[in-house]
Motif scaffolding. Structure first.
Motif, PDB file in Angstrom:
ATOM      1  N   ALA A  19       0.834  -1.201   0.000  1.00  0.00           N
ATOM      2  CA  ALA A  19       0.000   0.000   0.000  1.00  0.00           C
ATOM      3  C   ALA A  19       0.870   1.253   0.000  1.00  0.00           C
ATOM      4  CB  ALA A  19      -0.932  -0.007   1.210  1.00  0.00           C
ATOM      5  N   THR A  20       1.925   1.244   0.798  1.00  0.00           N
ATOM      6  CA  THR A  20       2.836   2.390   0.851  1.00  0.00           C
ATOM      7  C   THR A  20       3.495   2.620  -0.507  1.00  0.00           C
ATOM      8  OG1 THR A  20       3.277   2.056   3.202  1.00  0.00           O
ATOM      9  CG2 THR A  20       4.890   3.326   1.963  1.00  0.00           C
ATOM     10  N   SER A  21       3.962   1.546  -1.136  1.00  0.00           N
ATOM     11  CA  SER A  21       4.586   1.674  -2.454  1.00  0.00           C
ATOM     12  C   SER A  21       3.594   2.186  -3.491  1.00  0.00           C
ATOM     13  CB  SER A  21       5.163   0.329  -2.903  1.00  0.00           C
ATOM     14  OG  SER A  21       6.293  -0.032  -2.134  1.00  0.00           O
ATOM     15  N   LEU A  22       2.366   1.708  -3.434  1.00  0.00           N
ATOM     16  CA  LEU A  22       1.351   2.171  -4.385  1.00  0.00           C
ATOM     17  C   LEU A  22       1.088   3.665  -4.229  1.00  0.00           C
ATOM     18  CD1 LEU A  22      -1.073  -0.868  -4.244  1.00  0.00           C
ATOM     19  CD2 LEU A  22      -0.092   0.091  -6.348  1.00  0.00           C
ATOM     20  N   LYS A  23       1.066   4.140  -3.004  1.00  0.00           N
ATOM     21  CA  LYS A  23       0.831   5.561  -2.769  1.00  0.00           C
ATOM     22  C   LYS A  23       2.018   6.400  -3.245  1.00  0.00           C
ATOM     23  CE  LYS A  23      -1.162   9.288  -1.344  1.00  0.00           C
ATOM     24  NZ  LYS A  23      -2.263   9.863  -2.157  1.00  0.00           N
ATOM     25  N   ILE A  24       3.231   5.943  -2.937  1.00  0.00           N
ATOM     26  CA  ILE A  24       4.424   6.687  -3.341  1.00  0.00           C
ATOM     27  C   ILE A  24       4.514   6.790  -4.861  1.00  0.00           C
ATOM     28  CG2 ILE A  24       6.950   6.618  -3.401  1.00  0.00           C
ATOM     29  CD1 ILE A  24       6.834   5.346  -0.593  1.00  0.00           C
ATOM     30  N   ILE A  25       4.244   5.687  -5.547  1.00  0.00           N
ATOM     31  CA  ILE A  25       4.393   5.649  -7.001  1.00  0.00           C
ATOM     32  C   ILE A  25       3.151   6.197  -7.710  1.00  0.00           C
ATOM     33  CG2 ILE A  25       4.740   4.111  -8.982  1.00  0.00           C
ATOM     34  CD1 ILE A  25       6.295   2.261  -6.992  1.00  0.00           C
ATOM     35  N   GLY A  26       1.973   5.872  -7.178  1.00  0.00           N
ATOM     36  CA  GLY A  26       0.725   6.306  -7.815  1.00  0.00           C
ATOM     37  C   GLY A  26       0.346   7.744  -7.531  1.00  0.00           C
ATOM     38  N   LYS A  27       0.930   8.315  -6.485  1.00  0.00           N
ATOM     39  CA  LYS A  27       0.734   9.724  -6.125  1.00  0.00           C
ATOM     40  C   LYS A  27      -0.747  10.086  -5.984  1.00  0.00           C
ATOM     41  CE  LYS A  27       5.137  11.336  -8.006  1.00  0.00           C
ATOM     42  NZ  LYS A  27       5.692  10.012  -8.387  1.00  0.00           N
ATOM     43  N   GLU A  28      -1.176  11.162  -6.651  1.00  0.00           N
ATOM     44  CA  GLU A  28      -2.501  11.732  -6.398  1.00  0.00           C
ATOM     45  C   GLU A  28      -3.653  10.801  -6.743  1.00  0.00           C
ATOM     46  OE1 GLU A  28      -0.145  13.248  -8.093  1.00  0.00           O
ATOM     47  OE2 GLU A  28       0.396  15.036  -6.934  1.00  0.00           O
ATOM     48  N   ARG A  29      -3.428   9.913  -7.690  1.00  0.00           N
ATOM     49  CA  ARG A  29      -4.561   9.070  -8.088  1.00  0.00           C
ATOM     50  C   ARG A  29      -4.843   7.958  -7.085  1.00  0.00           C
ATOM     51  NH1 ARG A  29      -2.554   5.095 -12.982  1.00  0.00           N
ATOM     52  NH2 ARG A  29      -0.322   5.152 -12.544  1.00  0.00           N
ATOM     53  N   VAL A  30      -3.935   7.731  -6.134  1.00  0.00           N
ATOM     54  CA  VAL A  30      -4.130   6.694  -5.121  1.00  0.00           C
ATOM     55  C   VAL A  30      -4.689   7.308  -3.842  1.00  0.00           C
ATOM     56  CG1 VAL A  30      -2.961   5.089  -3.570  1.00  0.00           C
ATOM     57  CG2 VAL A  30      -2.370   5.118  -6.009  1.00  0.00           C
ATOM     58  N   VAL A  31      -5.795   6.752  -3.381  1.00  0.00           N
ATOM     59  CA  VAL A  31      -6.388   7.123  -2.098  1.00  0.00           C
ATOM     60  C   VAL A  31      -6.145   5.955  -1.154  1.00  0.00           C
ATOM     61  CG1 VAL A  31      -8.482   7.767  -0.858  1.00  0.00           C
ATOM     62  CG2 VAL A  31      -8.152   8.514  -3.236  1.00  0.00           C
ATOM     63  N   LEU A  32      -5.304   6.184  -0.168  1.00  0.00           N
ATOM     64  CA  LEU A  32      -4.884   5.112   0.736  1.00  0.00           C
ATOM     65  C   LEU A  32      -5.759   5.099   1.979  1.00  0.00           C
ATOM     66  CD1 LEU A  32      -2.650   2.954   1.092  1.00  0.00           C
ATOM     67  CD2 LEU A  32      -1.284   4.707   2.249  1.00  0.00           C
ATOM     68  N   VAL A  33      -6.283   3.920   2.333  1.00  0.00           N
ATOM     69  CA  VAL A  33      -7.133   3.794   3.523  1.00  0.00           C
ATOM     70  C   VAL A  33      -6.677   2.601   4.354  1.00  0.00           C
ATOM     71  CG1 VAL A  33      -9.151   4.864   2.450  1.00  0.00           C
ATOM     72  CG2 VAL A  33      -8.840   2.377   2.298  1.00  0.00           C
ATOM     73  N   GLY A  34      -6.958   2.681   5.651  1.00  0.00           N
ATOM     74  CA  GLY A  34      -6.615   1.600   6.567  1.00  0.00           C
ATOM     75  C   GLY A  34      -7.402   1.723   7.849  1.00  0.00           C
ATOM     76  N   ARG A  35      -7.111   0.832   8.762  1.00  0.00           N
ATOM     77  CA  ARG A  35      -7.838   0.829  10.036  1.00  0.00           C
ATOM     78  C   ARG A  35      -7.495   2.075  10.854  1.00  0.00           C
ATOM     79  NH1 ARG A  35      -6.505  -4.946  12.541  1.00  0.00           N
ATOM     80  NH2 ARG A  35      -4.412  -4.217  12.016  1.00  0.00           N
ATOM     81  N   PRO A  36      -8.465   2.585  11.622  1.00  0.00           N
ATOM     82  CA  PRO A  36      -9.798   2.028  11.872  1.00  0.00           C
ATOM     83  C   PRO A  36     -10.883   2.485  10.896  1.00  0.00           C
ATOM     84  CG  PRO A  36      -9.440   3.879  13.322  1.00  0.00           C
ATOM     85  CD  PRO A  36      -8.172   3.725  12.532  1.00  0.00           C
ATOM     86  N   SER A  37     -10.585   3.497  10.054  1.00  0.00           N
ATOM     87  CA  SER A  37     -11.631   4.034   9.174  1.00  0.00           C
ATOM     88  C   SER A  37     -12.058   3.026   8.119  1.00  0.00           C
ATOM     89  CB  SER A  37     -11.161   5.320   8.510  1.00  0.00           C
ATOM     90  OG  SER A  37     -10.030   5.076   7.691  1.00  0.00           O
ATOM     91  N   PHE A  38     -11.125   2.138   7.710  1.00  0.00           N
ATOM     92  CA  PHE A  38     -11.453   1.040   6.806  1.00  0.00           C
ATOM     93  C   PHE A  38     -10.936  -0.238   7.436  1.00  0.00           C
ATOM     94  CE2 PHE A  38     -10.529  -2.102   3.633  1.00  0.00           C
ATOM     95  CZ  PHE A  38     -11.609  -2.047   2.775  1.00  0.00           C
ATOM     96  N   ASP A  39     -11.835  -1.162   7.708  1.00  0.00           N
ATOM     97  CA  ASP A  39     -11.466  -2.403   8.389  1.00  0.00           C
ATOM     98  C   ASP A  39     -12.240  -3.546   7.738  1.00  0.00           C
ATOM     99  OD1 ASP A  39     -10.914  -4.510  10.088  1.00  0.00           O
ATOM    100  OD2 ASP A  39     -11.225  -3.358  11.927  1.00  0.00           O
ATOM    101  N   LEU A  40     -11.524  -4.505   7.163  1.00  0.00           N
ATOM    102  CA  LEU A  40     -12.183  -5.630   6.503  1.00  0.00           C
ATOM    103  C   LEU A  40     -13.031  -6.444   7.461  1.00  0.00           C
ATOM    104  CD1 LEU A  40      -9.351  -6.858   4.103  1.00  0.00           C
ATOM    105  CD2 LEU A  40     -11.535  -5.833   3.441  1.00  0.00           C
ATOM    106  N   ALA A  41     -12.765  -6.330   8.757  1.00  0.00           N
ATOM    107  CA  ALA A  41     -13.573  -7.043   9.749  1.00  0.00           C
ATOM    108  C   ALA A  41     -14.843  -6.293  10.105  1.00  0.00           C
ATOM    109  CB  ALA A  41     -12.743  -7.287  11.007  1.00  0.00           C
ATOM    110  N   ASP A  42     -15.010  -5.088   9.557  1.00  0.00           N
ATOM    111  CA  ASP A  42     -16.182  -4.251   9.859  1.00  0.00           C
ATOM    112  C   ASP A  42     -16.841  -3.839   8.549  1.00  0.00           C
ATOM    113  OD1 ASP A  42     -18.049  -2.401  10.626  1.00  0.00           O
ATOM    114  OD2 ASP A  42     -16.699  -1.245  11.901  1.00  0.00           O
ATOM    115  N   PRO A  43     -17.879  -4.571   8.091  1.00  0.00           N
ATOM    116  CA  PRO A  43     -18.516  -4.299   6.802  1.00  0.00           C
ATOM    117  C   PRO A  43     -19.016  -2.860   6.646  1.00  0.00           C
ATOM    118  CG  PRO A  43     -19.268  -6.401   7.675  1.00  0.00           C
ATOM    119  CD  PRO A  43     -18.475  -5.746   8.762  1.00  0.00           C
TER     120      PRO A  43
END
Length: 300
Positions: A19-43
């Motif tokens: 995810a970090t590499s995608l953000k660094i390389i993809g720049k503005e077009r990549v929207v990076l999300v993770g816990r707790p705002s995005f959690d695969l255990a929480d639909p």
């Protein structure tokens, strides 16, 4: 000139390597999300994130990757690797959003004796492998416009990974022991990110039904964990670090772990090249770049 990207890519996985590499390389077009705002255990967080970002494409780089811990936390691994991705795929299908889902070589037992192709039956030996295999199937069933990329032995110059661990260990110890009878294809997170972004460009230009399905996407070339460790330590020498006096190759039996590792999980990646025209670079090139980045981040 406008800097607005032509399309947006939602990447899950928070601060993980890929995810970090995608953000660094993809720049503005990549929207990076993770816990707790995005959690695969929480639909609910999955649905809310898709509504908020409204991406053109989703790359699921989130997973339960603590292989040994998964043996004692089956439900946690299942939520992150199977049921969560299934819900993400279902919602993507409902919204017409293509999905790229990242999986693992651990879906194989490692006893074929030759590189695995996508049509080989999966025979996972661990909770991690079983939940990832089930997640692959769930994603493909829920979203016809999905691509599953199996990768292996991911490393980078950022985040916690084997290459950085070996370089740090080599700086503190004159003798190291590393497993030398497990074989695979080391994969640079940066190289995998570039491959994913190249696939994304093709998908956004024109989706074709032939794109959907399973692919292997790992670094070119093969080695053992011992070989990868030695390569990383040799690259560290370029930065003034002393090579350990001994880097001993040991057997799997000499380094027991709760979860069984595949003995030989080499992946044949010719389908990726055939369909998308993409072949990841040699793993050695990626190790050199990762070690350079590792030392660049260290305090002077």
């Amino acid at each position: 000139m406008s800097t607005t990207p032509e399309y947006s890519i939602l990447v899950t996985g928070g601060q993980g390597q890929l995810a970090t590499s995608l953000k660094i390389i993809g720049k503005e077009r990549v929207v990076l999300v993770g816990r707790p705002s995005f959690d695969l255990a929480d639909p609910e967080t999955i649905s809310a994130t898709l509504e908020r970002v409204r991406p053109s494409l989703v790359v699921n780089a989130a997973a339960w990757t603590a292989v040994d811990l998964a043996e004692s936390n089956v439900e946690g691994a299942r939520a992150a690797n199977e049921t969560g991705p299934a819900e993400l795929a279902r919602l993507c299908a409902a919204k017409g959003i293509p999905l790229i889902h990242v999986s693992t070589d651990y879906v194989y037992a490692g006893d074929k004796g030759a590189p695995y192709v996508e049509t080989d039956p999966v025979t996972p030996q661990t909770v991690y492998g079983r939940t990832k295999a089930a997640g692959e199937q769930a994603v493909l069933e829920a979203q016809p416009k999905s691509i599953v990329l199996r990768t292996s032995w991911v490393y980078s110059g950022h985040c916690k990974n084997f290459v950085r661990t070996m370089v740090n260990a080599g700086a503190k110890n004159s003798h190291l022991k590393v497993v030398g009878d497990q074989y695979g294809n080391p994969t640079s997170a940066d190289d995998l990110a570039k491959a994913i972004l190249a696939i994304a460009d093709q998908i956004q230009t024109s989706w074709k039904d032939k794109f959907a399905g399973l692919y292997h996407a790992s670094g070119s070339g093969e080695t053992s964990w011992h070989g990868l460790a030695v390569a990383a330590l040799e690259e560290a020498v370029r930065h003034g670090q002393t090579m350990p006096l001994e880097v001993a190759s040991i057997g799997t039996a000499d380094w027991p772990t709760p979860a069984k590792r595949p003995q030989d999980s080499r992946l044949d990646c010719s389908k990726l090249e055939r369909v998308f025209g993409i072949r990841l670079p040699d793993w050695r090139d990626g190790v050199a770049r990762a070690v350079d980045e590792h030392f660049a981040d260290k305090p002077a």
